[in-house]
Design an enzyme around this catalytic site. Structure first.
Site, PDB file in Angstrom:
ATOM      1  N   LYS A  86       0.856  -1.188   0.000  1.00  0.00           N
ATOM      2  CA  LYS A  86       0.000   0.000   0.000  1.00  0.00           C
ATOM      3  C   LYS A  86       0.894   1.240   0.000  1.00  0.00           C
ATOM      4  CE  LYS A  86      -3.839   1.896   2.814  1.00  0.00           C
ATOM      5  NZ  LYS A  86      -4.685   1.624   4.011  1.00  0.00           N
ATOM      6  N   SER A 146      -9.521   1.719   3.152  1.00  0.00           N
ATOM      7  CA  SER A 146      -8.653   2.491   2.286  1.00  0.00           C
ATOM      8  C   SER A 146      -7.607   1.648   1.542  1.00  0.00           C
ATOM      9  CB  SER A 146      -7.938   3.573   3.108  1.00  0.00           C
ATOM     10  OG  SER A 146      -7.064   2.995   4.058  1.00  0.00           O
ATOM     11  N   THR A 202      -7.052   0.916   9.987  1.00  0.00           N
ATOM     12  CA  THR A 202      -7.259   1.756  11.169  1.00  0.00           C
ATOM     13  C   THR A 202      -8.701   1.596  11.647  1.00  0.00           C
ATOM     14  OG1 THR A 202      -5.670   3.349  10.284  1.00  0.00           O
ATOM     15  CG2 THR A 202      -7.106   4.126  12.051  1.00  0.00           C
ATOM     16  N   GLY A 216     -11.227  -0.471   9.504  1.00  0.00           N
ATOM     17  CA  GLY A 216     -11.878  -1.269   8.461  1.00  0.00           C
ATOM     18  C   GLY A 216     -11.155  -1.250   7.127  1.00  0.00           C
ATOM     19  N   SER A 217      -9.986  -0.642   7.082  1.00  0.00           N
ATOM     20  CA  SER A 217      -9.305  -0.390   5.809  1.00  0.00           C
ATOM     21  C   SER A 217      -8.693  -1.618   5.135  1.00  0.00           C
ATOM     22  CB  SER A 217      -8.229   0.677   5.986  1.00  0.00           C
ATOM     23  OG  SER A 217      -8.811   1.954   6.007  1.00  0.00           O
TER      24      SER A 217
END
Ligand SMILES: *[C@@H]1O[C@H](CO)[C@@H](O)[C@H](O)[C@H]1NC(C)=O
Ligand SMILES: *[C@@H]1O[C@H](CO)[C@@H](O)[C@H](O)[C@H]1NC(C)=O
Ligand SMILES: *[C@@H]1O[C@H](CO)[C@@H](O)[C@H](O)[C@H]1NC(C)=O
Ligand SMILES: *[C@@H]1O[C@H](CO)[C@@H](O)[C@H](O)[C@H]1NC(C)=O
Ligand SMILES: *[C@@H]1O[C@H](CO)[C@@H](O)[C@H](O)[C@H]1NC(C)=O
Ligand SMILES: CC(=O)N[C@H]1CO[C@H](CO)[C@@H](O)[C@@H]1O
Length: 581
Positions: free
Chosen positions: A110, A191, A212, A214-215
């Site tokens: 990421k 995200s 953080t 649900g990302s």
């Protein structure tokens, strides 16, 4: 045509024919990249069916095929092919697969996990474009030690979704709008959007994400992959662009549970540069790969909370009640005991606290208070974590961004940042609250939220009913775990039926849900229960095997056979043939 030329052409045609015959008989030597597992790739590399250079080239070609539409990847490592060549040379000289289980295997990170190489680490912004870190993040360095090839950076909701209150999921200024592959204009959720899309389409073996609120879980759920969110502290966040030090955790997006175990095994462990890892309770990290067992569910006690699931938390959840009931039958058949109808008072939770949604606050004041507290906590964390744990460590900081205030200023001023269509409302709120993590109000918020979500709710139920984990459709597992820093694994469970409604988002630019939209089931457990979560998730996955039955509507077509064929035609000196004997 000159006779000699004709002869050469004829020879070439002949060669091409015999080569493609050899290649087609060797097709089984080339695992389809949409579903290839680590074991498949290892087998091919170790038996010289293809090389790491081939593999990197195949993934680069696959990325080029779909990236103009899906924008899952923001950068390809300009050194990826040369690193692959080094790995190929090392493999020929002999490697220790126990020490380097990921040797020669391409992965994506990421775009908030820093690497000290040619790649940028920007969280999707122009503010940090061209910035340089003093060395690799601990995660990147551990992955390199395990032999992995860092192929590139995956797109994300900008700044890990900390910028706006009403999110543009999967969008970043520098990476553009990432789009899911399971129906047209699919909101990929965020995200870790690009990481999930890339893992799902086989744009790399696997991808690393961060979570953080649900990302990892939400994009894993929406993109038909396994999302593994470890306990905060199991993986180092050193030189990962932070949102909240209390809640950030680095985890994985993979096509199978066992591959998540391999990747977690390589990443987990203490780091003196991230003291949250002091909380790791083991001397040695458990063997997560060995934990993946066909009897992983036997004798496990799993809680189900119907009042949590009754909450209308998210129109995109794509959760099919029938599929969930069938999943419970699978769990029972595997020897797990389902403790049903557990009343969790912290229900009605939004899927992603960073969105600032307060669904039905009037119906549950305590939840509204807990959510407000968490928003204040992560905001205060961002104000201090970003400068202290990242900006101040930069070797080159081209726009002199040293605080969230500077960042907000840059973002509103620079036309490339898309303001005001893409706003800064979350940062505005954090700055206006002006809370810091040394403030007594900060700590009273932490206490209030963790008491409510923990002993009064989730961890309270785990203890009261002696549960190994709770199991819910993935979106219902996000908030409690995020607020408490606990681990969750999401496994593919199904797809929305053909007659399901199309739900738009982002003013119709994207669709939140539609037919074929994947959804997941999640196992969430107490702190550092990853070994058990792997056991249960693996057993469930082996019994259901849903992922491969759900097909993306857009997918790359390049396979290893194409790349190897091209290489062999380029290099007709015979070195190629022996790979197909
Ligand atoms: C990183 O950003 C710089 C500045 O825009 C750019 O020149 C460079 O190509 C980027 N690196 C990669 C690998 O894309
Ligand atoms: C980490 O160290 C800081 C001081 O640098 C301290 O305030 C904090 O409590 C420590 N956190 C943990 C989880 O040990
Ligand atoms: C950043 O600060 C340096 C040193 O003060 C200065 O030379 C440079 O112009 C600044 N850059 C920007 C983009 O403001
Ligand atoms: C950002 O900072 C510059 C220079 O300090 C200032 O001129 C500008 O007005 C600021 N912009 C915003 C949106 O605050
Ligand atoms: C949480 O923080 C907010 C904002 O500073 C404050 O108004 C509120 O009273 C705090 N809540 C608790 C329970 O301390
Ligand atoms: C590797 C790649 O294709 N990167 C692209 C990602 O998206 C941005 C914005 O659309 C492009 O500028 C990059 O070239």
């Amino acid at each position: 045509m000159k006779p000699l030329g004709a002869l050469a052409t004829a020879l070439h045609v002949l060669l091409r024919a015999s080569l493609s015959q050899a290649l087609s008989s060797a097709d089984s030597a080339f695992p389809p990249l949409l579903d290839a597992t680590l074991a498949d790739l290892r087998f091919g590399l170790d038996n010289n069916h293809f090389t790491s250079v081939d593999l990197v080239q195949a993934y680069i070609d696959r990325i080029s095929e779909v990236n103009p539409d899906l924008k899952a990847v923001t950068e390809i490592n300009p050194d990826a092919l040369s690193i692959a060549l080094e790995r190929d040379t090392e493999r020929r000289a002999g490697i220790d697969p126990a020490k380097q289980p990921l040797h020669g295997i391409p992965i994506l990170l990421k775009n908030n996990i820093a690497t000290d190489d040619e790649m940028n680490n920007t969280a999707g912004s122009y503010a940090l474009l061209g910035a340089r870190v003093p060395h690799d993040s601990t995660i990147a360095s551990k992955l390199r030690k395990a032999g992995a090839i860092i192929l590139g950076k995956a797109n994300l909701s900008q700044w890990a979704a900390s910028r706006e209150v009403v999110l543009h999921e999967g969008w970043s200024a520098h990476g553009g709008q990432a789009v899911g592959a399971y129906f047209p204009k699919q909101n990929p959720r965020g995200s870790s959007s690009g990481s999930a899309i890339a893992a799902s389409l086989g744009l790399a073996w696997a991808a690393v994400g961060t979570d953080t609120g649900g990302s990892i879980l939400m994009p894993g759920h929406a993109n038909n992959v396994v999302g593994f969110r470890p306990t905060v502290g199991l993986t180092s966040r050193y030189l990962v662009i932070p949102y909240s030090l209390r809640q950030d955790t680095v985890g994985t997006l993979t096509r199978t549970v066992k591959d998540a175990a391999y990747l977690m095994q390589a990443m987990a462990g203490p780091d003196k540069r991230d003291n949250y890892t002091d909380a790791i309770p083991f001397d040695t990290i458990p063997d997560y790969v060995a934990a993946c067992s066909n009897s992983g569910l036997k004798g496990k006690r799993l809680g189900v909370s119907r009042n949590t699931m009754a909450a209308d938390i998210d129109p995109s959840a794509n959760t099919d009640p029938e599929a969930f009931e069938k999943a419970l039958d699978v769990l029972r058949a595997a020897g797990a005991e389902i403790i049903d109808n557990i009343d969790l008072p912290c229900n009605n939770a939004p899927t992603d606290q960073t969105k600032g949604r307060r669904s039905n606050p009037a119906s549950d004041n305590s939840l509204a208070a807990a959510m407000a507290a968490i928003f204040a906590i992560v905001g205060a964390d961002f104000l201090s974590s970003l400068p202290e744990k990242y900006l101040s460590l930069l070797k080159v900081n081209p726009n002199n961004i040293t605080s969230v205030r500077d960042l907000r200023n840059f973002t509103r001023d620079d036309p490339q940042e898309g303001f005001p269509r893409f706003d800064t409302t979350a940062w505005d709120t954090f700055l206006k609250l002006g809370l810091t993590n040394t403030d007594p109000t900060y700590w009273s918020n932490v206490t209030a939220a963790t008491e409510f979500l923990g002993p009064q709710c989730f961890t309270g139920a785990l203890e009261k009913y002696k549960l190994d984990a709770m199991v819910h459709p993935t979106p219902y597992s996000v908030v409690m775990a995020a607020g408490l820093g606990l681990p969750v694994v999401s496994v593919p469970l199904g797809r929305a039926p053909d007659d399901s409604p199309i739900v738009p988002s982002d003013r119709g630019k994207l669709m939140l849900s539609a037919p074929n939209g994947p959804f997941g089931i999640a196992f969430s457990g107490p702190a550092f229960s990853e070994e058990k979560l792997f056991a249960m998730a693996y057993d469930f996955e082996q019994r259901t095997n849903v992922r491969t039955s759900i097909k993306p509507f857009i997918a790359p077509t390049t396979e290893l056979a194409h790349v190897v064929r091209k290489r062999c035609l380029r290099d007709l000196r015979g070195a190629c043939g022996k790979e197909f004997k």
